[in-house]
Scaffold this motif. Structure first.
Motif, PDB file in Angstrom:
ATOM      1  N   HIS A   4       0.842  -1.295  -0.138  1.00  0.00           N
ATOM      2  CA  HIS A   4      -0.349   0.400  -0.265  1.00  0.00           C
ATOM      3  C   HIS A   4       0.547   1.460   0.469  1.00  0.00           C
ATOM      4  O   HIS A   4       0.463   2.128  -0.621  1.00  0.00           O
ATOM      5  CB  HIS A   4      -1.005  -0.230   1.409  1.00  0.00           C
ATOM      6  CG  HIS A   4      -2.326  -1.156   1.171  1.00  0.00           C
ATOM      7  ND1 HIS A   4      -3.537  -0.325   1.220  1.00  0.00           N
ATOM      8  CD2 HIS A   4      -1.896  -2.143   1.209  1.00  0.00           C
ATOM      9  CE1 HIS A   4      -4.440  -1.780   0.540  1.00  0.00           C
ATOM     10  NE2 HIS A   4      -3.740  -2.397   0.706  1.00  0.00           N
ATOM     11  N   MET A  51      -3.413   1.801  -5.495  1.00  0.00           N
ATOM     12  CA  MET A  51      -4.277   0.530  -5.693  1.00  0.00           C
ATOM     13  C   MET A  51      -5.543   0.294  -6.063  1.00  0.00           C
ATOM     14  O   MET A  51      -5.419  -0.562  -6.372  1.00  0.00           O
ATOM     15  CB  MET A  51      -4.351  -0.605  -4.050  1.00  0.00           C
ATOM     16  CG  MET A  51      -4.091  -0.973  -3.252  1.00  0.00           C
ATOM     17  SD  MET A  51      -2.495  -2.015  -3.691  1.00  0.00           S
ATOM     18  CE  MET A  51      -1.995  -2.635  -1.955  1.00  0.00           C
ATOM     19  N   ARG A  98      -5.204  -4.224  -6.264  1.00  0.00           N
ATOM     20  CA  ARG A  98      -5.925  -4.667  -4.974  1.00  0.00           C
ATOM     21  C   ARG A  98      -6.602  -6.278  -5.340  1.00  0.00           C
ATOM     22  O   ARG A  98      -7.289  -6.792  -4.302  1.00  0.00           O
ATOM     23  CB  ARG A  98      -7.309  -3.766  -4.457  1.00  0.00           C
ATOM     24  CG  ARG A  98      -7.991  -3.646  -5.215  1.00  0.00           C
ATOM     25  CD  ARG A  98      -9.179  -3.111  -3.957  1.00  0.00           C
ATOM     26  NE  ARG A  98      -8.619  -1.120  -4.103  1.00  0.00           N
ATOM     27  CZ  ARG A  98      -9.156  -0.394  -5.156  1.00  0.00           C
ATOM     28  NH1 ARG A  98     -10.343  -0.501  -5.594  1.00  0.00           N
ATOM     29  NH2 ARG A  98      -9.460   0.943  -4.603  1.00  0.00           N
ATOM     30  N   GLN A 127       1.365  -8.490  -6.098  1.00  0.00           N
ATOM     31  CA  GLN A 127       1.305  -6.773  -5.392  1.00  0.00           C
ATOM     32  C   GLN A 127       3.174  -6.577  -4.739  1.00  0.00           C
ATOM     33  O   GLN A 127       3.567  -5.048  -5.886  1.00  0.00           O
ATOM     34  CB  GLN A 127       1.014  -6.756  -4.141  1.00  0.00           C
ATOM     35  CG  GLN A 127      -0.529  -6.666  -4.627  1.00  0.00           C
ATOM     36  CD  GLN A 127      -1.137  -6.396  -3.198  1.00  0.00           C
ATOM     37  OE1 GLN A 127      -0.832  -6.480  -2.348  1.00  0.00           O
ATOM     38  NE2 GLN A 127      -2.598  -6.444  -3.119  1.00  0.00           N
TER      39      GLN A 127
END
Lengths: 271, 303
Positions: free
Chosen positions: A114, A119, A165, A172
């Motif tokens: 994050h 995201m 996300r 990620q």
């Protein structure tokens, strides 16, 4: 994982004769009463991986934040070996110059995706943003370079327009990595890049990192509390405790023959 | 001496409705906005007899600029005769003694939402645009204080990112109105909800444009002869709406911004969006000697 050590030829032995790529001198930083980093020197040579180990609160992440110019210490200087910046203490740069320098020359992968990713935007867009900040305004070029970079970090290309996300933790991290290496940074900072991933995914991400490091000879600073990760990746290791460097040396040396009491505890606790 | 001697004689309201201190503040903020093109200057938006979101920002700017010799035109979606436009225009006449007009050329102050007139504005005219949302970064950064820092840093990468993703997803840029535009090479503004067609009219214009958001309490300006460049990629040229070859069914004019009127049989007709421009064209067609100024677009092209 054993195979990867044989597939790609090792580079020339990295001797400490070259000009350092990154050098920090006399860094001290405190938060109120707490002294987070006390008089630390860091030197990283081109193409080498420096591992920084230490327990929580030892100041390793603070140090990394300063390398990423997110924070300024009370004392100390910071130099990167860049064509136009060699003489300048990077802590004296203004806000705007810092931002440009960070965008162009420093890549970072955070433990928490994050922090490093938008995201709500697409993965390829996240990589493209880096290039956009650096001034690239050509759509076709942005598109192909984002794709290349994601490919290099072994991200599945059919998902490049998925939002982070919607992706798994390992993916990620790959997007973060692609974003970090998109502009071929002078130094790649890794802040616990595989913490929080399960062991098999962790191994795959480390595999990618290792391969990238060997193919492109990227200079890396890897912060981790996981000695296994450090042992896999690092050429040289710095052990930190309570804001000070208690021991540093070649990875093998630190792991096989730790001198400092704390390092000994650390190594034996692991093994 | 009595208190009565010291006070002004009673009046129903001050000239131009707003009190002098409010107008003074607005004038100062406008000067600042002109001095720093594209920079959003905060101001204390006053109460006016209209609901926030109905053009109170534009109303306050116009009330401040008003003088008894002013000639005011008010446009709502291109039309002069909508309820909102008419009531605002009447209000100016009532509180400021301004002359009402529908003719772009005769007006000294033009307050508008959604459109910039098709006829070129002159140096002695001021365009006041009502802005519902002045912050171009709102979509990418909901935190206003961070958005202001981003303006300070000229950190507009994410605005390009939005365009990038529109291109990836739709193959073309789908941003229809409020197209983010760089003013004077420094600040990106949201040029109010005018169509892409009209954004080009702000570039190196002869007139002053004041953009005012009453609810959001921000005022900004595009001074005359200032660069206004819509954000684009090098290899994807800026594209206005495809109205080049549409013909107005009332006035038979081609090459201007049109309203689409869906018909019962599924087809659609088009009429000029700039209503008084249309009226003038019709009167000219009927043989009247109507003076129509130069237009920004000719044959649907602007260059």
């Amino acid at each position: 994982m054993a195979a990867l050590f044989n597939t790609v030829p090792r580079h020339e032995p990295r001797l400490m004769l070259a000009e350092p790529m990154l050098s920090m001198r006399g860094i001290s930083k405190s938060f109120g009463e707490v002294k987070a980093v006390i008089d630390v020197d860091v030197t990283v040579y081109p193409g080498e991986v420096l591992g920084i180990v230490g327990e929580s609160g030892s100041g390793k992440s603070t140090l990394l934040r300063m390398m990423n110019l997110e924070d300024t210490p009370e004392a100390g200087s910071y130099h990167l070996s860049l064509p136009d910046q060699e003489e300048r203490n990077l802590f004296t740069l203004d806000r705007f110059e810092r931002r440009m320098l960070r965008a162009r020359h420093i890549g970072i992968v955070y433990q928490n995706p994050h922090l490093g990713l938008l995201m709500g935007h697409t993965s390829s867009g996240n990589v493209a943003e880096r290039l956009l900040i650096a001034g690239n305004r050509n759509f076709a070029d942005l598109r192909s370079r984002a794709r290349e970079s994601l490919q290099a970090s072994e991200f599945p290309l059919e998902r490049i327009d998925a939002r982070p996300r919607e992706l798994s933790g390992g993916m990620q991290q790959r997007v973060q990595l692609a974003k970090a290496i998109a502009l071929e940074p002078a130094v790649l900072l890794l802040d616990e890049p595989t913490t929080g991933l399960d062991v098999s995914v962790q191994a795959l991400v480390l595999d990618t990192l290792k391969r990238l490091q060997q193919e492109r000879a990227i200079t890396m600073v890897l912060v981790s509390h996981d000695l296994g990760v450090i042992r896999t990746m690092a050429d040289r290791v710095m052990v930190m405790r309570r804001g000070r460097v208690v021991e540093q040396g070649l990875a093998d040396q630190i792991f096989q023959d730790p001198q400092h009491e704390y390092t000994q505890q650390l190594v034996h606790a692991k093994l | 001496m009595t208190l009565k001697d010291l006070t002004k004689p009673w009046a129903a309201f001050n000239y131009g409705f707003l009190d002098e201190s409010a107008k003074r503040e607005l004038r100062r903020k406008m000067l600042k906005a002109v001095a720093v093109p594209g920079y959003q200057v905060p101001y204390a938006s006053r109460e006016v007899p209209m609901a926030r979101g109905w053009g109170t920002g534009g109303l306050q700017a116009t009330l401040t600029l008003l003088k008894p010799t002013s000639v005011v035109k008010v446009i709502d979606q291109g039309a002069d005769d909508s309820v909102n436009a008419v009531s605002i225009r009447k209000f100016f006449a009532r509180v400021g003694g301004a002359v009402e007009t529908e003719d772009t050329q005769k007006a000294t102050i033009i307050q508008s939402r959604h459109r910039i007139p098709e006829e070129k504005l002159r140096e002695d005219q001021i365009l006041v645009l009502q802005v519902p949302d002045p912050e171009p970064l709102r979509a990418v950064q909901p935190d206003m204080s961070i958005a202001r820092e981003m303006h300070g840093d000229a950190d507009y990468g994410q605005l390009w990112l939005v365009l990038y993703e529109q291109l990836v997803k739709s193959g073309r840029i789908i941003q229809g109105s409020s197209y983010p535009s760089m003013v004077n090479g420094r600040y990106v503004i949201s040029p109010s909800p005018i169509p892409r067609w009209d954004v080009k009219k702000l570039h190196q214009a002869d007139h002053l444009t004041i953009l005012s958001a009453g609810r959001e309490k921000r005022i900004y300006a595009v001074p005359p002869y200032t660069n206004v460049e819509p954000l684009v990629f090098d290899d994807v040229p800026y594209r206005v709406e495809d109205h080049q070859d549409k013909t107005c069914y009332r006035s038979n004019v081609t090459g201007f911004f049109m309203n689409e009127l869906p018909q019962d049989d599924g087809s659609s007709r088009h009429e000029l969006s700039d209503s008084h421009f249309g009226v003038k064209q019709i009167r000219r067609n009927e043989g009247e000697a109507v003076e129509i100024a130069k237009t920004w677009y000719n044959n649907g092209r602007m260059d």
